[in-house]
Design a protein around this motif. Structure first.
Motif, PDB file in Angstrom:
ATOM      1  N   ASP A   1       2.902  10.206   9.300  1.00 26.94           N
ATOM      2  CA  ASP A   1       1.740  10.576   8.476  1.00 26.94           C
ATOM      3  C   ASP A   1       1.774   9.898   7.110  1.00 26.94           C
ATOM      4  O   ASP A   1       0.724   9.632   6.517  1.00 26.94           O
ATOM      5  CB  ASP A   1       1.703  12.095   8.234  1.00 26.94           C
ATOM      6  CG  ASP A   1       1.389  12.881   9.487  1.00 26.94           C
ATOM      7  OD1 ASP A   1       1.185  12.252  10.548  1.00 26.94           O
ATOM      8  OD2 ASP A   1       1.357  14.122   9.409  1.00 26.94           O
ATOM      9  N   ARG A   2       2.982   9.645   6.611  1.00 25.96           N
ATOM     10  CA  ARG A   2       3.116   9.087   5.263  1.00 25.96           C
ATOM     11  C   ARG A   2       2.405   7.755   5.099  1.00 25.96           C
ATOM     12  O   ARG A   2       1.988   7.397   4.003  1.00 25.96           O
ATOM     13  CB  ARG A   2       4.608   8.877   4.935  1.00 25.96           C
ATOM     14  CG  ARG A   2       5.418  10.145   4.956  1.00 25.96           C
ATOM     15  CD  ARG A   2       6.885   9.843   4.707  1.00 25.96           C
ATOM     16  NE  ARG A   2       7.443   8.971   5.743  1.00 25.96           N
ATOM     17  CZ  ARG A   2       8.606   8.340   5.636  1.00 25.96           C
ATOM     18  NH1 ARG A   2       9.325   8.461   4.536  1.00 25.96           N
ATOM     19  NH2 ARG A   2       9.051   7.591   6.622  1.00 25.96           N
TER      20      ARG A   2
ATOM     21  N   SER B   1      10.405  12.135  -3.965  1.00 22.95           N
ATOM     22  CA  SER B   1       9.306  11.863  -4.893  1.00 22.95           C
ATOM     23  C   SER B   1       8.055  12.618  -4.495  1.00 22.95           C
ATOM     24  O   SER B   1       7.140  12.767  -5.292  1.00 22.95           O
ATOM     25  CB  SER B   1       8.999  10.368  -4.886  1.00 22.95           C
ATOM     26  OG  SER B   1       8.736   9.950  -3.552  1.00 22.95           O
ATOM     27  N   ASP B   2       7.986  13.071  -3.251  1.00 25.55           N
ATOM     28  CA  ASP B   2       6.762  13.647  -2.726  1.00 25.55           C
ATOM     29  C   ASP B   2       7.118  14.767  -1.762  1.00 25.55           C
ATOM     30  O   ASP B   2       7.392  14.537  -0.586  1.00 25.55           O
ATOM     31  CB  ASP B   2       5.947  12.563  -2.016  1.00 25.55           C
ATOM     32  CG  ASP B   2       4.582  13.068  -1.572  1.00 25.55           C
ATOM     33  OD1 ASP B   2       4.422  14.296  -1.398  1.00 25.55           O
ATOM     34  OD2 ASP B   2       3.676  12.240  -1.396  1.00 25.55           O
TER      35      ASP B   2
ATOM     36  N   ARG C   1       0.801  -1.230   0.000  1.00 26.37           N
ATOM     37  CA  ARG C   1       0.000   0.000   0.000  1.00 26.37           C
ATOM     38  C   ARG C   1       0.827   1.270   0.000  1.00 26.37           C
ATOM     39  O   ARG C   1       0.274   2.375  -0.147  1.00 26.37           O
ATOM     40  CB  ARG C   1      -0.943   0.033   1.215  1.00 26.37           C
ATOM     41  CG  ARG C   1      -1.771  -1.219   1.457  1.00 26.37           C
ATOM     42  CD  ARG C   1      -2.513  -1.739   0.248  1.00 26.37           C
ATOM     43  NE  ARG C   1      -3.366  -0.740  -0.364  1.00 26.37           N
ATOM     44  CZ  ARG C   1      -3.947  -0.865  -1.550  1.00 26.37           C
ATOM     45  NH1 ARG C   1      -3.740  -1.937  -2.277  1.00 26.37           N
ATOM     46  NH2 ARG C   1      -4.705   0.081  -2.030  1.00 26.37           N
ATOM     47  N   ALA C   2       2.146   1.173   0.211  1.00 27.78           N
ATOM     48  CA  ALA C   2       3.007   2.361   0.179  1.00 27.78           C
ATOM     49  C   ALA C   2       4.452   1.884   0.148  1.00 27.78           C
ATOM     50  O   ALA C   2       4.743   0.726   0.486  1.00 27.78           O
ATOM     51  CB  ALA C   2       2.776   3.255   1.395  1.00 27.78           C
ATOM     52  N   VAL C   3       5.337   2.797  -0.259  1.00 29.15           N
ATOM     53  CA  VAL C   3       6.741   2.448  -0.441  1.00 29.15           C
ATOM     54  C   VAL C   3       7.626   3.521   0.194  1.00 29.15           C
ATOM     55  O   VAL C   3       7.377   4.712   0.019  1.00 29.15           O
ATOM     56  CB  VAL C   3       7.085   2.354  -1.951  1.00 29.15           C
ATOM     57  CG1 VAL C   3       8.563   2.037  -2.161  1.00 29.15           C
ATOM     58  CG2 VAL C   3       6.202   1.320  -2.648  1.00 29.15           C
TER      59      VAL C   3
ATOM     60  N   TYR D   1       7.435   7.161  -1.211  1.00 31.51           N
ATOM     61  CA  TYR D   1       8.232   8.169  -0.526  1.00 31.51           C
ATOM     62  C   TYR D   1       9.691   7.840  -0.785  1.00 31.51           C
ATOM     63  O   TYR D   1      10.270   6.995  -0.102  1.00 31.51           O
ATOM     64  CB  TYR D   1       7.920   8.177   0.966  1.00 31.51           C
ATOM     65  CG  TYR D   1       6.448   8.409   1.233  1.00 31.51           C
ATOM     66  CD1 TYR D   1       5.906   9.683   1.114  1.00 31.51           C
ATOM     67  CD2 TYR D   1       5.595   7.365   1.559  1.00 31.51           C
ATOM     68  CE1 TYR D   1       4.554   9.907   1.326  1.00 31.51           C
ATOM     69  CE2 TYR D   1       4.243   7.577   1.779  1.00 31.51           C
ATOM     70  CZ  TYR D   1       3.732   8.850   1.662  1.00 31.51           C
ATOM     71  OH  TYR D   1       2.390   9.064   1.871  1.00 31.51           O
ATOM     72  N   ALA D   2      10.235   8.465  -1.825  1.00 33.56           N
ATOM     73  CA  ALA D   2      11.616   8.191  -2.209  1.00 33.56           C
ATOM     74  C   ALA D   2      12.446   9.426  -1.928  1.00 33.56           C
ATOM     75  O   ALA D   2      12.108  10.516  -2.378  1.00 33.56           O
ATOM     76  CB  ALA D   2      11.688   7.827  -3.688  1.00 33.56           C
TER      77      ALA D   2
END
Lengths: 491, 491
Positions: free
Chosen positions: A476-477, A463-464, A232-234, A260-261
Motif C-alpha cells: 500500500d505504501r 517516519s510514518d 515518488r517515494a522512499v 517510509y523510514a
C-alpha cells in the motif's frame, strides 16, 4: 561476479566518485574489489522514470512471474551470498540462509498478493441513471503505483531489507521501478543480489529501467536521490538521524513525497506482577536479547518490572544466563562505535546488572537498571543502544509502570508478560497508542512475514506510523487510489 | 445563538486575541456579533488529548449514534443556517440546503461504515503451533485512531468541509477527538454548527473534549495548533499557500504528523477530435464552469482541444452561452481579490475568448486561450484562478495534447470527452498519474459521496496523493494499523 560499479538499468555505471573497499568486521581486513561511487543519480532515475509507464502497465500475472524469477536467481546465488555476506557482516551461514529464505518468501508473498489482484483493493459503485435529483454515475476505484521509488539498504538485513528486500519487492510488486542505494558496508553482497535481479529483468523481458542500483560512499548521493523530482517515494531502514535527514529532504521538495523510514525503537517488555521468574520465559528473553548480537530492530532494549521480588527474579535470572556470554562480532565498525558510545552513556546514567568488557568490534550483552522516576526524567535513557544492551526499569507499583508506558516514544513493538487482569487492559490501552505491534506473553524478535503483521509504529520507530514494512500491506505504501467515473471502456 | 466565543470542549473560550466581525460579501456590511480570537490552543488541545483514551474506546455502535445525532441537531438548525450562511457567503438558499443534505449524508455514511466495523479492516492469521522450524503465533491486526486531529474549515464549503464537514466527521467516526479552526469569513455559521455538535456530545454522553472549535483571525493560532505535540493529524481545505505552510510546520515538528490538505487544481478537460461541438455537452460544460460562481475545487480551469474546427466549435459554443452571463457575488473579499489578480495574469499571458468586466466583489465567467507551446512554457498559466475563469489550450495535434497532459501538475480530476480510441488509452495512461479521479464524457464538478470516490490527487492538488477527502476511505487518513500477537484475551 562483483565488478564494483553501479547498475544504471542494464548498463554499468561509470563511477568517478569516491572509491572504497568493504572491510571484514571480524579481522578489519579490506575485501576485494574496489567499489566506485556514482557521481550523479540522474541517469538511474531517468531510466526508472522512462520505465514507469511501461512497467506499471505490465499485467499482475507477469509482475508476479518477475518476482518469482528474481527469487529463483537469488537462490541460485546462495553459496556466493553465504560467503560474501559472512565476509562483509560477520553473520553466520545459518543466519544468512535463513534470511535468504525469508527474502525469497517475501518475494513470493507479494507475487501471490498481486496474482489475485487483491493489492488493487477495487471498489465499484453502480450507476443509478434514474436517481433524483440527478443521476449517479458509475464509479470504480483501484490502487495504482506511485512511480519510481528510492530504496536504501539496511546494515542489519543485507538480504531481507536491502537490494531486493521488503521495500524493493513491495514497490516492484505494485508496478513501481526502483533505484536502490547499496549499503557501503556490504557492497559486494549488493552486487551479487543486483546481478540476480538484473538476470530476472532480462529473462522476463521487463523494461530496462525497472531496477537500478547505485554505489555511493557518504550521504551525498542518497540525498540527491530523495530530492530528485522523478522519485515518488522512499523506503529506508537505518538510524534515526539518517531517516530524519531523508524525511527533511523529502518534505522540503517542491513536491513533497512520502518517506517510509524504519528507524529506532527500544521495544519495551512489561512484566506484570509475578511474571519475571519463569525459567522458560527467562530462556526466551535471553534468546530474544542476544539473537543477532542484539542487532535487530525489534531487539528488547527496555525491560519494565516491579520492585522487590520481581526485580530480583529478573536480575538473578539474567545474571545466571548471561554471566558467561561470549562476545560476537558486530556488523561493522560504525555500529560498534555507536554501541560503545551508547553503553558508555548507560554506564553514566544507570546501575550495572550484567556487564562484560567492551572488546574491539565485538558486542556482548550488557544489562543496566534504573528506577522509573530516573527513566522518566532523562530522555537519554529512552534512546536506542543498537546492539546487545538492555535497561531494566524498576517500578515501585503499577501506576509507575503505567507512567513509564505513557512516557515512551513511538515503538515498533511493546510486549506484556503475565496474567490477564484489569491492569493489563489499562496497560494495553496505553501501549496501543505507542507501538505498531503488541505481543502477549512472547518476545518481539522474529517478525512473522504474514498478512496481519504490522512492522511499523509511531515516530521515531518509523517516519510514518500508518505504514508497515512487512507483509502485504507494505505494498500500500507505494500506491494511491485512483477513481474512474462514467460508463467507459477503460476499467 | 452565536456568542462570538470559541468552544473549549463544553466551555466557552475567553477570547482575548484579535476581534473581528464577519462581512456580508454582497453589501460589505459588518455582521453581528463580534468574534473573539482565542489566545492559545493549549486548553482545547489538552481537552482533546484527555478525551482520546475514553473516546477511542467508545463502541463503534455508540460513535455511529453520535454521528447520527449530530446530523439530527444540524437539521434542526437548517433555517438559521440558510440565513447565516447566506449572509456570510452569499450562497443562495438552495445551495445551502443542498450542502446541508450532503453534510448530513456524509455523517450518516461514516456512521454506517463504522456500524458494520468495516473501517477496522481486520486481518487475522491463525496460530500454527506445530509449524517447523518454529511455531507461528496468532496475529490479528486492525485500524486504530491516531489521536487528536486538527481541522481547518474551507471558505467554499461552509458546511460540508467546515466545522462538521468531511474531515471532522471522518476523524470522529474512527475515534479521534477534533479541534476545529473556524474560518474567519463565516464564523457565525461555525458558531451555529458547533452548537449543534456540542448538543449531540451532551445528548450522547460523549467525553467533553471530543470536540472543540477555536476562533482565530490570522494564521497564528492555526500554526500553533499544527505544531502542538498532542495533535496527531491535520485536515485542511484551502489555498496552496496555506496548505503548504501547514505541511511545513507539521514536517518540522519533533514528531512530524500527517497533513491532509486539499489545495489547488485546474481540473483539465481534454476534448478528443470532434468532441467539442455537441450542444448537450456544451450546456453541461457551461453549467460545470459557472456552478457556484466557479468556486468549486473541481471547477474546470483548463479546456484542452485541437486547433481548427474543434477550437472553433468550442469557442463559438462558449461565446454563445456565456455572452449574457450575469456576475455573481463571490464568497469573500479575499477570494475576489485573488480572482481579480488571477484574471489580470491571464489577460497578460493569453488571448481573450469570452470576457466580462470585473465588478467589485463579483465574478463572471472569463474564458482565455493560448496554444499548447505557450502553456507548456509558462508555469504561471498552470496556476489555479479560483473563481469563474478558464483557459482553453489549443493543440495542433494529438501529440501536443499528450505533451500538455504530461506537463500538468497534480490534479483532483482530469476529464476526457469523445470516442474511445487508441489515443484515449494513451491519454488515460498519462492522466492516471496526474489526477485522483478520471471522468469519461462527463464533468468534474458534483463530487459523488460514495465508496469508490477519490477526492484527492498528487501534489499540489493535495498534500498527500494517497488519500481521499470524500467517501469512507477518508476515514483511513486518521487511523493506523495495529497488530496483536499471541493467544490472548485482548482481541
Amino acid at each position: 561476479m562483483i565488478t564494483g560499479y553501479s547498475w544504471i538499468g542494464g548498463r554499468r555505471g561509470a563511477g568517478g566518485g569516491e572509491s572504497w573497499q568493504a572491510r571484514n568486521p571480524a579481522t578489519g581486513d579490506c575485501l576485494e574489489p574496489i567499489f566506485h561511487s556514482e557521481q550523479s543519480v540522474d541517469a538511474a532515475v531517468a531510466c526508472a522514470d522512462a520505465a514507469f509507464s511501461e512497467y506499471s502497465a505490465v499485467s499482475d500475472a507477469s509482475r508476479a512471474v518477475f518476482l518469482r524469477t528474481i527469487a529463483t536467481h537469488l537462490r541460485a546465488a546462495e553459496v556466493a551470498l553465504v560467503e560474501r555476506v559472512g565476509l562483509e557482516t560477520a553473520l553466520p551461514p545459518d543466519r544468512v540462509r535463513g534470511e535468504m529464505a525469508r527474502t525469497c518468501h517475501q518475494l513470493e508473498l507479494f507475487a501471490s498478493a498481486i496474482e489475485d489482484g487483491s493489492w488493487r483493493q477495487r471498489s465499484e459503485d453502480a450507476a443509478e441513471p434514474g436517481r433524483q435529483p440527478q443521476p449517479k454515475p458509475r464509479l470504480v476505484s483501484e490502487r495504482r503505483p506511485l512511480g519510481p521509488v528510492a530504496v536504501f539498504c539496511a546494515s542489519n538485513f543485507p538480504l531481507a531489507y536491502s537490494v531486493i528486500g521488503g521495500d524493493t519487492a513491495s514497490a516492484l510488486a505494485v508496478g513501481c521501478p526502483v533505484v536502490v542505494m547499496a549499503h557501503w558496508a556490504h557492497p559486494g553482497t549488493a552486487g551479487i543480489v543486483a546481478q540476480a535481479v538484473r538476470a530476472a529483468v532480462d529473462e522476463c523481458g521487463m523494461p530496462e529501467g525497472v531496477f537500478s542500483m547505485l554505489y555511493g560512499r557518504g550521504n551525498e548521493l542518497g540525498g540527491q536521490l530523495v530530492a530528485h523530482p522523478a522519485i515518488r517515494a522512499v523506503g529506508f531502514t537505518g538510524s534515526r538521524r539518517g531517516g530524519r535527514a531523508l524525511m527533511d529532504i523529502a518534505a522540503a521538495r517542491a513536491e513533497p513525497i512520502p518517506v517510509y523510514a524504519e528507524m529506532s525503537a527500544i521495544n519495551p517488555i512489561f512484566f506484570q506482577r509475578g511474571a519475571t521468574g519463569d525459567d522458560a520465559m527467562l530462556d526466551g528473553l535471553v534468546a530474544s536479547l542476544t539473537g543477532g548480537i542484539g542487532q535487530f530492530c525489534t531487539n528488547p532494549g527496555l525491560l519494565v518490572c516491579l520492585a522487590g521480588r520481581d526485580e530480583e527474579a529478573l536480575t538473578d535470572g539474567l545474571r545466571a544466563r548471561l554471566k558467561d556470554a561470549e562476545p560476537g562480532v558486530m556488523l561493522h565498525r560504525g555500529i560498534w562505535e555507536n554501541y560503545a558510545e551508547g553503553v558508555a552513556r548507560m554506564e553514566k546514567l544507570a546501575r550495572d546488572v550484567v556487564r562484560h568488557p567492551l572488546s574491539d568490534g565485538r558486542g556482548c550483552q550488557q544489562v543496566f537498571a534504573c528506577d522509573a522516576e530516573t527513566f522518566l526524567a532523562d530522555k537519554a535513557l529512552h534512546e536506542e543502544v543498537f546492539g546487545p544492551s538492555t535497561l531494566i526499569v524498576v517500578c515501585r507499583d503499577e501506576d509507575a509502570m503505567l507512567a513509564v508506558a505513557r512516557g515512551l516514544e513511538g515503538q515498533l513493538t511493546a510486549s506484556i508478560h503475565g496474567e490477564a487482569t484489569d491492569f493489563s487492559r489499562r496497560l494495553v490501552a496505553v501501549l496501543e497508542t505507542k507501538a505498531g505491534r503488541l505481543v502477549w506473553n512472547g518476545f518481539p524478535t522474529g517478525v512473522e512475514v504474514c498478512a496481519s503483521m504490522v512492522h511499523g509504529g509511531p515516530y521515531p520507530a518509523t517516519s510514518d506510523g500508518r505504514s508497515t514494512a512487512v507483509g502485504p500491506y507494505a505494498m500500500d505504501r507505494f500506491t494511491r487510489r485512483v477513481c474512474w467515473q462514467g460508463e467507459g471502456w477503460w476499467i
